[in-house]
Design a protein around this motif. Structure first.
Motif, PDB file in Angstrom:
ATOM      1  N   THR A  32      -5.191   7.909   4.843  1.00 13.07           N
ATOM      2  CA  THR A  32      -5.700   6.535   4.748  1.00 13.07           C
ATOM      3  C   THR A  32      -7.043   6.331   5.426  1.00 13.07           C
ATOM      4  OG1 THR A  32      -4.473   5.878   6.749  1.00 13.07           O
ATOM      5  CG2 THR A  32      -3.352   5.605   4.627  1.00 13.07           C
ATOM      6  N   HIS A 166       5.724  -7.609   9.029  1.00 14.12           N
ATOM      7  CA  HIS A 166       5.447  -9.025   8.759  1.00 14.12           C
ATOM      8  C   HIS A 166       6.500  -9.977   9.322  1.00 14.12           C
ATOM      9  CE1 HIS A 166       2.153  -7.606   6.333  1.00 14.12           C
ATOM     10  NE2 HIS A 166       2.989  -6.838   5.661  1.00 14.12           N
ATOM     11  N   SER A 202     -15.886  -8.456   8.707  1.00 18.43           N
ATOM     12  CA  SER A 202     -15.511  -7.484   7.680  1.00 18.43           C
ATOM     13  C   SER A 202     -16.550  -7.316   6.576  1.00 18.43           C
ATOM     14  CB  SER A 202     -14.171  -7.875   7.047  1.00 18.43           C
ATOM     15  OG  SER A 202     -14.232  -9.169   6.488  1.00 18.43           O
ATOM     16  N   GLN A 254     -14.639  -1.569   3.659  1.00 20.00           N
ATOM     17  CA  GLN A 254     -13.671  -0.905   4.529  1.00 20.00           C
ATOM     18  C   GLN A 254     -14.089  -0.919   6.000  1.00 20.00           C
ATOM     19  OE1 GLN A 254     -13.306   2.908   2.481  1.00 20.00           O
ATOM     20  NE2 GLN A 254     -11.703   2.106   1.156  1.00 20.00           N
ATOM     21  N   SER A 274     -10.832   0.184   7.687  1.00 14.86           N
ATOM     22  CA  SER A 274      -9.583  -0.270   7.075  1.00 14.86           C
ATOM     23  C   SER A 274      -9.501   0.185   5.628  1.00 14.86           C
ATOM     24  CB  SER A 274      -9.475  -1.803   7.137  1.00 14.86           C
ATOM     25  OG  SER A 274      -9.260  -2.235   8.459  1.00 14.86           O
ATOM     26  N   LYS A 276      -6.216   1.060   2.426  1.00  4.53           N
ATOM     27  CA  LYS A 276      -4.821   1.221   2.035  1.00  4.53           C
ATOM     28  C   LYS A 276      -3.880   0.430   2.939  1.00  4.53           C
ATOM     29  CE  LYS A 276      -5.735   5.898   0.286  1.00  4.53           C
ATOM     30  NZ  LYS A 276      -5.294   7.298   0.207  1.00  4.53           N
ATOM     31  N   GLY A 277      -4.366  -0.706   3.439  1.00  7.08           N
ATOM     32  CA  GLY A 277      -3.545  -1.571   4.275  1.00  7.08           C
ATOM     33  C   GLY A 277      -3.486  -1.180   5.733  1.00  7.08           C
ATOM     34  N   ASP A 310      -0.903 -11.154   7.447  1.00  8.22           N
ATOM     35  CA  ASP A 310      -1.572 -10.767   6.206  1.00  8.22           C
ATOM     36  C   ASP A 310      -0.647  -9.853   5.402  1.00  8.22           C
ATOM     37  OD1 ASP A 310      -3.143  -9.712   4.186  1.00  8.22           O
ATOM     38  OD2 ASP A 310      -4.893  -9.384   5.463  1.00  8.22           O
ATOM     39  N   PRO A 311      -0.170 -10.280   4.243  1.00 12.74           N
ATOM     40  CA  PRO A 311       0.796  -9.474   3.475  1.00 12.74           C
ATOM     41  C   PRO A 311       0.236  -8.162   2.943  1.00 12.74           C
ATOM     42  CG  PRO A 311       0.088 -11.400   2.213  1.00 12.74           C
ATOM     43  CD  PRO A 311      -0.430 -11.571   3.597  1.00 12.74           C
ATOM     44  N   THR A 312      -1.092  -7.991   2.961  1.00  8.20           N
ATOM     45  CA  THR A 312      -1.679  -6.738   2.466  1.00  8.20           C
ATOM     46  C   THR A 312      -1.703  -5.645   3.527  1.00  8.20           C
ATOM     47  OG1 THR A 312      -3.966  -7.281   3.085  1.00  8.20           O
ATOM     48  CG2 THR A 312      -3.160  -8.103   0.960  1.00  8.20           C
ATOM     49  N   ARG A 313      -1.399  -5.992   4.768  1.00  9.25           N
ATOM     50  CA  ARG A 313      -1.500  -5.028   5.867  1.00  9.25           C
ATOM     51  C   ARG A 313      -0.206  -4.228   6.016  1.00  9.25           C
ATOM     52  NH1 ARG A 313      -6.866  -4.801   7.793  1.00  9.25           N
ATOM     53  NH2 ARG A 313      -7.719  -6.923   7.735  1.00  9.25           N
ATOM     54  N   LYS A 314      -0.386  -2.951   6.345  1.00  7.65           N
ATOM     55  CA  LYS A 314       0.759  -2.057   6.487  1.00  7.65           C
ATOM     56  C   LYS A 314       0.878  -1.447   7.884  1.00  7.65           C
ATOM     57  CE  LYS A 314       0.735  -0.711   1.596  1.00  7.65           C
ATOM     58  NZ  LYS A 314       0.600   0.426   0.644  1.00  7.65           N
TER      59      LYS A 314
END
Length: 376
Positions: A32, A166, A202, A254, A274, A276-277, A310-314
């Motif tokens: 990543t 989350h 960002s 990124q 940043s 791929k989450g 943030d729902p896109t973060r892993k």
């Protein structure tokens, strides 16, 4: 047409010409970190190695890359010429790239990659910063051993990665009571000094990136890192490298720079890449004038809170060796280490044998004796 074939890149021009294919493989891989992409890899070589020392071996199948390993020629302890990954204490741009969709068909691909490695002019590989517990590296090590290569694995440190599920309240509830109290107290006391806010840059303009990065490096310079000689500003060309890296990452969307402000003053920062989450924390620092308020940890607190929303973060990846300040956030851990590989020839096998049976044993005994002395 469907049979995999070996591809070799022997210059930065060749790597840059194949950037689309290389980055497409990076996108399909489990890795990543954006610094593994072709342009940032090329920038690392230009900064930290001779351009003609670069070589990458790769496997192409059905018109696209499915595996790749970037290498640079390095003189180990001024004695042995080895093929090493492009990694150092400043930045990592080397890793094994493997198409994650290969599944069981990865085995013949890695076997062919091993064949390509055996064809390299240097018969000794010194692969620092391999992710030892990842499936791709374990599979490559097995393929090397099955091909008759001598392989020694040496775990060196662990890295923390906080998985983002989350559920912020549940995550906070898992922290130790001491850590929760420390963060609450630090936040309260810092707020008495001025308005506290987290700012994440960002998509800044190029000029703004330079100004922001230099501001962060100045914070680092005034901290203990400056006194120890490890701050970026003590190495001007390294500062230029990071700014150039940040500018390229910003073009890809990124780049991220997290700044913790108290009033009109930044008191801590985390420069990250940043993708791929995953937020990869490359450089961190805090203003020593605010050290009593734990600004570095407070920044992580507010950053994690933002990531959880943030729902896109892993994940948040600390990248560097695990510390007690990292451990407080209950991260998952993965192992970073070295693979010393003799691909062929008596001399390289003797070098790997000596590393395993002399050097590593000596280091282990020295640590044990040091521990015994402290206990007396």
């Amino acid at each position: 047409m469907n049979q995999p074939r070996i591809v070799q890149y022997e210059s930065l021009a060749a790597l840059r010409a194949a950037a689309g294919s290389w980055d497409d493989l990076w996108l399909r891989s489990d890795t990543t970190l954006p610094s593994l992409r072709a342009e940032l890899l090329a920038q690392w070589i230009e900064q930290f190695a001779a351009a003609d020392a670069f070589r990458a071996v790769a496997i192409e199948q059905q018109g696209r890359l499915v595996a790749a390993l970037p290498l640079v020629q390095h003189r180990l302890r001024g004695v042995l010429n080895v093929a090493a990954m492009p990694c150092n204490e400043w930045s990592a741009s080397g890793d094994l790239l493997l198409d994650a969709s290969l599944g069981e068909t990865a085995t013949p691909v890695l076997q062919l990659l091993v064949t390509a490695i055996r064809q390299l002019p240097l018969p000794l590989l010194w692969l620092n910063e391999a992710t030892l517990d990842s499936e791709r590296w374990q599979s490559l090590r097995q393929a090397m051993a099955e091909a008759g290569m001598t392989v020694v694995q040496h775990p060196r440190w662990q890295v923390g990665r906080v998985a983002i599920d989350h559920d912020w309240p549940a995550y906070k509830a898992r922290w130790s009571r001491k850590h929760r109290q420390q963060m609450a107290q630090a936040a309260r006391k810092l707020a008495q000094e001025g308005d506290v806010r987290l700012v994440i840059e960002s998509q800044p303009l190029s000029d703004a990136i330079t100004a922001s990065m230099l501001q962060c490096f100045d914070i680092e310079e005034r901290s203990w890192k400056g006194a120890a000689g490890g701050a970026v500003l003590r190495h001007p060309t390294v500062a230029e490298f990071f700014i150039r890296q940040a500018e390229q990452a910003a073009q890809w969307g990124q780049f991220e720079l997290a700044l913790l402000h108290c009033g009109d003053r930044p008191v801590a920062f985390s420069y990250g890449l940043s993708a791929k989450g995953v937020f990869h924390s490359l450089k961190t620092g805090y203003d020593p004038d605010f050290a009593r308020h734990h600004p570095g940890q407070l920044l992580r607190y507010y950053l994690l809170e933002r990531l959880y929303a943030d729902p896109t973060r892993k994940a948040l990846d600390f990248l560097g060796p695990m510390t007690s300040s990292h451990a407080a956030w209950l991260p998952q851990r993965y192992s970073i280490g070295r693979l010393a590989v003799a691909t062929r020839g008596v001399r390289s096998r003797v070098a790997v044998w000596s590393y395993q049976n002399v050097w590593l044993r000596y280091r282990r005994m020295a640590r044990e004796n040091s521990g015994s002395s402290r206990c007396k």
